[in-house]
Design an enzyme around this catalytic site. Structure first.
Site, PDB file in Angstrom:
ATOM      1  N   ARG A   1       0.881  -1.190   0.000  1.00 34.16           N
ATOM      2  CA  ARG A   1       0.000   0.000   0.000  1.00 34.16           C
ATOM      3  C   ARG A   1       0.904   1.221   0.000  1.00 34.16           C
ATOM      4  NH1 ARG A   1       0.032   1.561   5.387  1.00 34.16           N
ATOM      5  NH2 ARG A   1       1.005  -0.018   6.690  1.00 34.16           N
TER       6      ARG A   1
ATOM      7  N   LYS B   1      18.740  -7.231  10.722  1.00 32.24           N
ATOM      8  CA  LYS B   1      19.772  -7.939  11.507  1.00 32.24           C
ATOM      9  C   LYS B   1      19.519  -9.431  11.600  1.00 32.24           C
ATOM     10  CE  LYS B   1      16.992  -5.429  13.937  1.00 32.24           C
ATOM     11  NZ  LYS B   1      16.692  -4.091  14.311  1.00 32.24           N
TER      12      LYS B   1
ATOM     13  N   GLY C   1      21.287   1.159  14.308  1.00 30.65           N
ATOM     14  CA  GLY C   1      20.545   2.139  13.503  1.00 30.65           C
ATOM     15  C   GLY C   1      21.413   3.157  12.791  1.00 30.65           C
TER      16      GLY C   1
ATOM     17  N   GLY D   1       5.735   3.366  22.679  1.00 31.98           N
ATOM     18  CA  GLY D   1       6.166   2.841  21.378  1.00 31.98           C
ATOM     19  C   GLY D   1       7.640   2.437  21.365  1.00 31.98           C
TER      20      GLY D   1
ATOM     21  N   GLU E   1       7.786  -3.426  21.707  1.00 27.21           N
ATOM     22  CA  GLU E   1       6.735  -4.073  20.920  1.00 27.21           C
ATOM     23  C   GLU E   1       5.678  -4.653  21.862  1.00 27.21           C
ATOM     24  OE1 GLU E   1       6.827  -4.383  17.583  1.00 27.21           O
ATOM     25  OE2 GLU E   1       8.843  -3.601  17.252  1.00 27.21           O
TER      26      GLU E   1
ATOM     27  N   ASP F   1      17.421  -9.677  19.968  1.00 25.17           N
ATOM     28  CA  ASP F   1      17.761  -8.605  19.024  1.00 25.17           C
ATOM     29  C   ASP F   1      19.230  -8.190  19.216  1.00 25.17           C
ATOM     30  OD1 ASP F   1      16.831  -6.201  17.253  1.00 25.17           O
ATOM     31  OD2 ASP F   1      17.811  -5.273  18.971  1.00 25.17           O
TER      32      ASP F   1
ATOM     33  N   LYS G   1      22.611  -8.488  16.594  1.00 27.43           N
ATOM     34  CA  LYS G   1      23.538  -7.405  16.255  1.00 27.43           C
ATOM     35  C   LYS G   1      24.966  -7.762  16.672  1.00 27.43           C
ATOM     36  CE  LYS G   1      19.844  -4.037  16.851  1.00 27.43           C
ATOM     37  NZ  LYS G   1      19.141  -3.252  17.867  1.00 27.43           N
TER      38      LYS G   1
ATOM     39  N   GLY H   1      14.672   4.416  14.625  1.00 23.53           N
ATOM     40  CA  GLY H   1      13.980   5.598  14.074  1.00 23.53           C
ATOM     41  C   GLY H   1      14.195   5.622  12.573  1.00 23.53           C
TER      42      GLY H   1
END
Ligand code: NAP
Length: 429
Positions: free
Chosen positions: A50, A107, A136, A190, A193, A204, A208, A305
């Site tokens: 979308r 990652k 990031g 936010g 999760e 996570d 990395k 971000g």
């Protein structure tokens, strides 16, 4: 191979947070990129289920099937920005196999399938780049691979997950809020999760760290070999005791190498207040690299971000377009990968923070110290709270000791009738 080194035609797969920021950076700053690098980078095709209201797609081809981007003969570089491994793995495989360069922020994909993808890239004489996959917007892969290329690196230690750093920083603040309460706040803001397992249990960060270890030491991607502990067991009491002793508790990924092997570990760690890593709070990331010529260097910034991560993706695209370095995808050529073994956690040495509860009777401390000294463990600092109760918390920081010796000592200590409840142990940096 790219049609023309001064022209680079980009196809973007996905149009979420990172992809839309990357699209906007590449289109808004095309003239700037051209003047700084001599390269005309143009987005020609976007694959998205979308449209995204923040992206003006009027000047590009748009396909609802992301594989159309990979199959577009006019695309030189494919940006995989959908995340996960299915269908990202198939997409990247097809792109590399058909001679397209790939940039990804993924990652999990690199940590788990990187070895295969690097081989595929080398075989097809194309590049795969993944700066955005670690920390990031911080160009830490570039710093290690290029900036520190004339160094022997001995250790890389980093705060590489913003969610865990935010939670620990908030727990450290006023109010004595525990893990569950702060996690709920992080979810509302936010920063975490709905299912926070990947972040709070260290997976996570382990993805990395796998990549950092490969870049720093030429360790073949060894995600399965990483010792991983999350932060869900860290209590406010531990944070306060650590404070009294001059430390902060940080969730670190640590990889180090000596003549015997390679350390690969992710766990809560006591970091001395004097260390720069102790000053990194909130969602920020930082990676400290210890190397022989440059000494200690630290790379700090936003670990997530859209814009920050997009900045790293753009840098990879420009590197590919210039192709001025011809660096192997893993930072080391396949025949130069280290054969050093990954050390078992039992064989790794570090100082330890221990917290236990003991009955307040004469001789208790003497028996504790005698067990520790039998395993050559000495006490660097000790806090014994006089709680005017039958049971008192005892907090100890030990010297540097092998994990197996600590395991054996703790097994004996936990059998002491004077010791009540469990024993908390946190490794010290
Ligand atoms: P995101 O906002 O969820 O975006 C993912 C996009 O991929 C969405 O637009 C989604 O489409 C699309 N997508 C997923 N599967 C697809 C499929 N099969 N076909 C077509 N489109 C598909 O995720 P993100 O935060 O941008 O993350 C992208 C990658 O960057 C991930 O690998 C992530 O780990 C990495 N990364 C993110 C950050 C960050 O700060 N966000 C930082 C570092 C690295 P729909 O919208 O239609 O679902």
């Amino acid at each position: 191979m790219m049609a023309d080194v001064s022209q680079c035609r980009v196809g973007i797969c996905g149009l979420g947070t990172v992809a839309s920021a990357t699209y906007n950076l590449l289109t808004r700053y095309a003239p700037l990129i051209q003047s700084r690098t001599g390269t005309d980078v143009t987005v020609v095709h976007v694959g998205c289920r979308r449209d995204h209201p923040d992206c003006d797609l009027s000047n590009v081809r748009v396909s609802r099937d992301i594989f159309d981007v990979v199959r577009d003969p006019e695309v030189d570089v494919v940006l995989e920005l959908i995340g996960g491994t299915d269908p990202a793995l198939a997409l990247v495989r097809e792109a590399l196999a058909t001679g397209k360069h790939v940039v990804t922020a993924n990652k999990a994909l690199i940590a788990e399938f990187g070895a295969e993808l690097f081989d595929l890239a080398d075989t097809n004489n194309v590049s795969i780049r993944y700066e955005a996959a670690v920390a990031g917007g911080i160009p830490v892969i570039k710093a290690i691979r290029e900036g520190l290329v004339g160094n022997e690196i001995s250790r890389v230690a980093g705060i590489i997950n913003g969610t865990t750093n935010f939670i620990l920083s908030e727990m450290e603040g006023v109010g004595n809020r525990g893990f569950d309460e702060v996690l709920a706040e992080a979810q509302e803001l936010g920063y975490a999760e709905a299912d926070p397992t990947f972040d709070v249990e260290g997976i996570d960060a382990a993805h990395k760290l796998t990549i950092l270890s490969t870049i720093a030491f030429g360790v073949p991607l060894e995600f399965e070999a990483i010792y991983t502990e999350g932060i869900s067991q860290v209590t406010v009491a531990d944070i306060r005791f650590a404070e009294q002793l001059g430390y902060k508790i940080k969730h670190l990924g640590i990889t180090a190498r000596d003549g015997e092997g390679v350390e690969l570990r992710v766990h809560p760690t006591l970091v001395p207040n004097s260390a720069l890593l102790a000053q990194v709070s909130g969602v920020m990331n930082a990676v400290m690299v210890t190397s022989n010529a440059a000494g200690e260097t630290m790379y700090y910034g936003a670990g997530a971000g859209g814009d920050a991560t997009g900045s790293a993706v753009v840098s990879d695209v420009v590197d590919i377009a210039r192709d001025h370095l011809g660096i192997p995808s893993a930072g080391y050529g396949a025949s130069d990968m280290t054969t050093l073994p990954i050390k078992l956690i039992e064989d790794i040495e570090s100082p330890f923070y221990l917290r236990l509860t003991a009955r307040d009777k004469p001789g208790v401390m003497a028996s504790l110290t005698s067990i520790l000294s039998r395993y050559n463990i000495s006490i660097e600092s000790l806090v014994q709270r006089d709680a005017n109760a039958d049971e008192v918390p005892v907090v100890i920081i030990t010297n540097r000791v092998r994990e197996s010796a600590m395991n054996a000592a703790l097994a004996e200590i936990s059998e002491q009738s004077s010791v009540t409840g469990g024993i908390t142990r946190i490794r010290v940096l």
